[in-house]
Write a protein that holds these residues in place. Structure first.
Motif, mmCIF file in Angstrom:
data_model
loop_
_atom_site.group_PDB
_atom_site.id
_atom_site.type_symbol
_atom_site.label_atom_id
_atom_site.label_comp_id
_atom_site.label_asym_id
_atom_site.label_seq_id
_atom_site.Cartn_x
_atom_site.Cartn_y
_atom_site.Cartn_z
ATOM 1 N N TYR A 115 30.830 27.045 50.960
ATOM 2 C CA TYR A 115 31.972 27.590 50.216
ATOM 3 C C TYR A 115 32.454 28.891 50.848
ATOM 4 C CZ TYR A 115 34.684 29.430 46.307
ATOM 5 O OH TYR A 115 35.686 29.946 45.537
ATOM 6 N N MET A 116 31.518 29.789 51.173
ATOM 7 C CA MET A 116 31.880 31.069 51.779
ATOM 8 C C MET A 116 32.571 30.875 53.117
ATOM 9 S SD MET A 116 29.395 34.287 52.819
ATOM 10 C CE MET A 116 28.485 33.287 54.005
ATOM 11 N N ASN A 117 32.124 29.906 53.900
ATOM 12 C CA ASN A 117 32.704 29.700 55.225
ATOM 13 C C ASN A 117 34.130 29.175 55.167
ATOM 14 O OD1 ASN A 117 30.454 30.629 56.652
ATOM 15 N ND2 ASN A 117 29.459 28.626 56.599
ATOM 16 N N ILE A 118 34.556 28.689 54.018
ATOM 17 C CA ILE A 118 35.956 28.292 53.826
ATOM 18 C C ILE A 118 36.733 29.397 53.125
ATOM 19 C CG2 ILE A 118 37.524 26.654 52.724
ATOM 20 C CD1 ILE A 118 35.264 24.559 52.931
ATOM 21 N N SER A 119 36.212 29.842 51.987
ATOM 22 C CA SER A 119 36.964 30.773 51.129
ATOM 23 C C SER A 119 36.811 32.228 51.539
ATOM 24 C CB SER A 119 36.496 30.627 49.676
ATOM 25 O OG SER A 119 35.180 31.128 49.525
ATOM 26 N N GLY A 120 35.778 32.537 52.378
ATOM 27 C CA GLY A 120 35.564 33.919 52.815
ATOM 28 C C GLY A 120 34.719 34.735 51.871
ATOM 29 N N ILE A 121 34.169 34.128 50.826
ATOM 30 C CA ILE A 121 33.439 34.873 49.816
ATOM 31 C C ILE A 121 32.381 33.987 49.188
ATOM 32 C CG2 ILE A 121 35.128 34.255 48.040
ATOM 33 C CD1 ILE A 121 34.632 36.894 46.689
ATOM 34 N N TYR A 122 31.235 34.556 48.858
ATOM 35 C CA TYR A 122 30.274 33.879 48.000
ATOM 36 C C TYR A 122 30.907 33.694 46.625
ATOM 37 C CZ TYR A 122 25.551 33.078 49.869
ATOM 38 O OH TYR A 122 24.455 32.557 50.493
ATOM 39 N N PRO A 123 30.460 32.722 45.853
ATOM 40 C CA PRO A 123 31.095 32.478 44.540
ATOM 41 C C PRO A 123 30.693 33.504 43.494
ATOM 42 C CG PRO A 123 29.277 30.954 44.872
ATOM 43 C CD PRO A 123 29.439 31.695 46.170
ATOM 44 N N PHE A 124 31.135 34.741 43.699
ATOM 45 C CA PHE A 124 30.810 35.829 42.783
ATOM 46 C C PHE A 124 31.711 35.777 41.548
ATOM 47 C CE2 PHE A 124 29.984 38.109 46.981
ATOM 48 C CZ PHE A 124 28.625 37.833 46.970
ATOM 49 N N ALA A 125 31.113 35.852 40.359
ATOM 50 C CA ALA A 125 31.910 35.953 39.136
ATOM 51 C C ALA A 125 32.707 37.253 39.168
ATOM 52 C CB ALA A 125 30.995 35.925 37.911
ATOM 53 N N GLY A 126 34.026 37.146 38.995
ATOM 54 C CA GLY A 126 34.899 38.316 39.055
ATOM 55 C C GLY A 126 35.406 38.622 40.438
ATOM 56 N N GLY A 127 34.789 38.043 41.464
ATOM 57 C CA GLY A 127 35.208 38.316 42.833
ATOM 58 C C GLY A 127 36.353 37.448 43.291
ATOM 59 N N CYS A 128 36.417 36.231 42.795
ATOM 60 C CA CYS A 128 37.561 35.348 43.017
ATOM 61 C C CYS A 128 37.708 34.475 41.785
ATOM 62 C CB CYS A 128 37.400 34.522 44.288
ATOM 63 S SG CYS A 128 36.045 33.337 44.241
ATOM 64 N N SER A 129 38.778 33.724 41.695
ATOM 65 C CA SER A 129 39.145 33.090 40.428
ATOM 66 C C SER A 129 38.671 31.652 40.279
ATOM 67 C CB SER A 129 40.668 33.127 40.270
ATOM 68 O OG SER A 129 41.133 34.461 40.266
ATOM 69 N N ALA A 130 38.140 31.042 41.335
ATOM 70 C CA ALA A 130 37.777 29.625 41.259
ATOM 71 C C ALA A 130 36.748 29.353 40.172
ATOM 72 C CB ALA A 130 37.260 29.145 42.615
ATOM 73 N N MET A 131 35.731 30.250 40.064
ATOM 74 C CA MET A 131 34.706 30.024 39.053
ATOM 75 C C MET A 131 35.285 30.087 37.640
ATOM 76 S SD MET A 131 33.169 30.360 41.866
ATOM 77 C CE MET A 131 33.589 32.033 42.353
ATOM 78 N N THR A 132 36.270 30.976 37.424
ATOM 79 C CA THR A 132 36.910 31.059 36.115
ATOM 80 C C THR A 132 37.730 29.797 35.841
ATOM 81 O OG1 THR A 132 37.070 33.440 36.489
ATOM 82 C CG2 THR A 132 38.258 32.553 34.603
ATOM 83 N N MET A 133 38.366 29.258 36.878
ATOM 84 C CA MET A 133 39.083 27.993 36.698
ATOM 85 C C MET A 133 38.129 26.893 36.265
ATOM 86 S SD MET A 133 41.478 28.031 40.109
ATOM 87 C CE MET A 133 42.090 29.591 40.758
ATOM 88 N N ILE A 134 36.942 26.837 36.903
ATOM 89 C CA ILE A 134 35.949 25.829 36.510
ATOM 90 C C ILE A 134 35.502 26.064 35.071
ATOM 91 C CG2 ILE A 134 33.698 24.821 37.041
ATOM 92 C CD1 ILE A 134 34.087 25.766 39.919
ATOM 93 N N ALA B 149 46.348 34.784 47.404
ATOM 94 C CA ALA B 149 45.915 33.408 47.669
ATOM 95 C C ALA B 149 44.464 33.389 48.120
ATOM 96 C CB ALA B 149 46.818 32.769 48.727
ATOM 97 N N SER B 150 44.103 34.338 48.987
ATOM 98 C CA SER B 150 42.738 34.369 49.508
ATOM 99 C C SER B 150 41.732 34.868 48.496
ATOM 100 C CB SER B 150 42.677 35.255 50.760
ATOM 101 O OG SER B 150 42.858 36.629 50.441
ATOM 102 N N MET B 151 42.191 35.407 47.373
ATOM 103 C CA MET B 151 41.308 35.914 46.334
ATOM 104 C C MET B 151 41.118 34.910 45.202
ATOM 105 S SD MET B 151 42.879 39.793 46.247
ATOM 106 C CE MET B 151 41.624 40.520 45.218
ATOM 107 N N MET B 152 41.730 33.741 45.321
ATOM 108 C CA MET B 152 41.650 32.752 44.261
ATOM 109 C C MET B 152 40.481 31.795 44.450
ATOM 110 S SD MET B 152 45.685 32.050 43.463
ATOM 111 C CE MET B 152 45.328 31.085 42.010
ATOM 112 N N GLY B 153 39.899 31.745 45.645
ATOM 113 C CA GLY B 153 38.705 30.944 45.851
ATOM 114 C C GLY B 153 38.938 29.487 46.153
ATOM 115 N N VAL B 154 40.192 29.077 46.349
ATOM 116 C CA VAL B 154 40.497 27.691 46.723
ATOM 117 C C VAL B 154 41.425 27.661 47.939
ATOM 118 C CG1 VAL B 154 40.083 26.659 44.461
ATOM 119 C CG2 VAL B 154 42.326 27.659 44.955
ATOM 120 N N TYR B 155 41.387 28.720 48.708
ATOM 121 C CA TYR B 155 42.248 28.895 49.886
ATOM 122 C C TYR B 155 41.360 28.984 51.128
ATOM 123 C CZ TYR B 155 45.432 31.345 53.110
ATOM 124 O OH TYR B 155 46.183 31.728 54.193
#
Length: 397
Positions: A118-137, A175-181
């Motif tokens: 996930y990090m190698n695509i989105s640029g970030i570990y799935p941190f709560a509050g760090g990007c929005s994908a986890m909140t979407m889930i 876009a890059s902060m949303m976690g699906v980019y």
């Protein structure tokens, strides 16, 4: 030529009228308060934010407002919003970067995709509050009716641009902060991530470059702000990315340390190197990225004042803070340390809290404040050191 510049921060909105030499001709500010709700939820009422915007606009020079030729803006982020076809909020509030409701969903990313993948695509570990994908889930699992009624998903800049111009967009940085980019390649919305997370690509608006003129100001919004309808509106972006551009930073290794409600560092790079200890996100310049870290800043100082120094006026407290810096930090006389997690840690998958270490009966509140100040700068310094050792910049050391 005059510009109206609007900054939507975590706790207030600031407006400035600037001339072509970027000299401030009129300035105002209005505060709003976020909501702390059960379940580690942190939200901002749309009504509170918009009322503050119009209040601040009303405090600007009215004659200068009539002469404004262009509107530009930035905002805090992540700042997730779910919008209907008219651009109104389906879920009633803006979900702020301090929201941590989606801690469990980080485990879902591990199960479905894998954290490193996930990090190698989105640029970030799935941190709560760090990007929005986890909140979407989280919403898919807990409030699916919100997604059923949603036409577009974005951050605060999406909501604002729709209201200003009637046009849909997500800016390049958000876009890059949303976690699906595809942040590491700047390749657009990731079909893989969207598919695996159960999200539809057509829910995410077209990506636009920050600062580009995209649409004109609608009459109703112009009337509320006191400016002329039909003036161009530039694509807004994340506040730190905007600050980088305002400082004239454009080269790999250029650095911006921003102090406000939070303490933030952003380092420009032309090499998208990922690391689980910082965020990699797009810069406002296409083909460039930011290495980014943040921790509690001014919020913590306000908290310290309220808890330990209320017998002082604010002016006395700020003078006291300066004396603390001279006494304990510049002379390195403090044995007390602090773990700077008053607002949690957006670079951690685990829930962290703050704590002082090394307290004795001889410890003073000055030492405690000094330890806090030193700790928040330590987070910034650590990120700078990582980037300077070849993690992603050419010239930062």
């Amino acid at each position: 030529m005059l510009f109206l510049s609007i900054d939507f921060g975590t706790s207030s909105v600031k407006l400035s009228i600037l001339d072509e030499q970027l000299q401030t001709k009129s300035w105002s500010k209005a505060e709003y308060h976020y909501l702390i709700l059960p379940g580690e939820k942190n939200e901002l009422r749309d009504e509170d934010m918009m009322n503050a915007l119009f209040q601040a606009a009303g405090a600007l020079d009215r004659e200068l407002l009539k002469k404004v030729d262009l509107l530009c803006y930035d905002s805090f982020s992540p700042s997730l919003v779910f919008l209907d076809r008219e651009g109104e909020l389906v879920y009633p509030n803006i979900i702020t970067h301090m929201d941590r409701r989606s801690r469990k969903q980080s485990d879902d990313i591990e199960r479905i995709i894998g954290r490193d993948a996930y990090m190698n695509i989105s640029g970030i570990y799935p941190f709560a509050g760090g990007c929005s994908a986890m909140t979407m889930i989280w919403f898919l699992q807990n409030m699916p009716e919100v997604l059923d009624r949603t036409y577009a998903i974005g951050h605060l800049t999406t909501l604002l641009h729709k209201r200003f111009t009637g046009r849909w967009m997500v800016d390049l940085v958000n876009a890059s902060m949303m976690g699906v980019y595809e942040t590491t390649s700047q390749g657009g919305w990731s079909k893989l991530l969207l598919k695996e997370l159960g999200l539809r690509e057509n829910m995410f608006p077209q990506i636009q470059n920050p600062g580009a003129q995209y649409g004109t100001l609608l009459p109703e919004m112009a009337g509320q702000l006191g400016v002329t309808a039909g003036i161009p509106v530039c694509v807004g972006t994340n506040d730190v990315a905007a600050a980088q551009m305002g400082a004239g930073n454009q080269r790999p290794g250029d650095l911006m340390n921003t102090t406000g409600s939070s303490e933030m560092v952003s380092i420009l790079t032309d090499r998208p190197v990922v690391n689980p200890e910082y965020y990699l996100r797009n810069a406002a310049i296409p083909g460039m990225w930011q290495i980014y870290a943040t921790t509690c800043g001014g919020f913590g100082i306000d908290w310290f004042y309220e808890q330990f120094c209320r017998e002082m006026t604010k002016e006395e407290f700020f003078a006291y803070e300066e004396s603390v810096i001279h006494t304990y930090l510049r002379n390195k006389q403090n044995e007390v340390t602090f773990e700077p997690y008053l607002t949690g840690d957006r670079q951690s998958l685990e829930k962290k809290t703050a704590a002082w270490r090394g307290l004795t009966l001889k410890s003073t509140r000055g030492e405690m404040l000094a330890a806090y100040l030193q700790a928040i700068q330590g987070v910034m310094y650590g990120t700078i050191k990582k980037s300077g050792r070849g993690y992603g910049t050419q010239s930062c050391d």
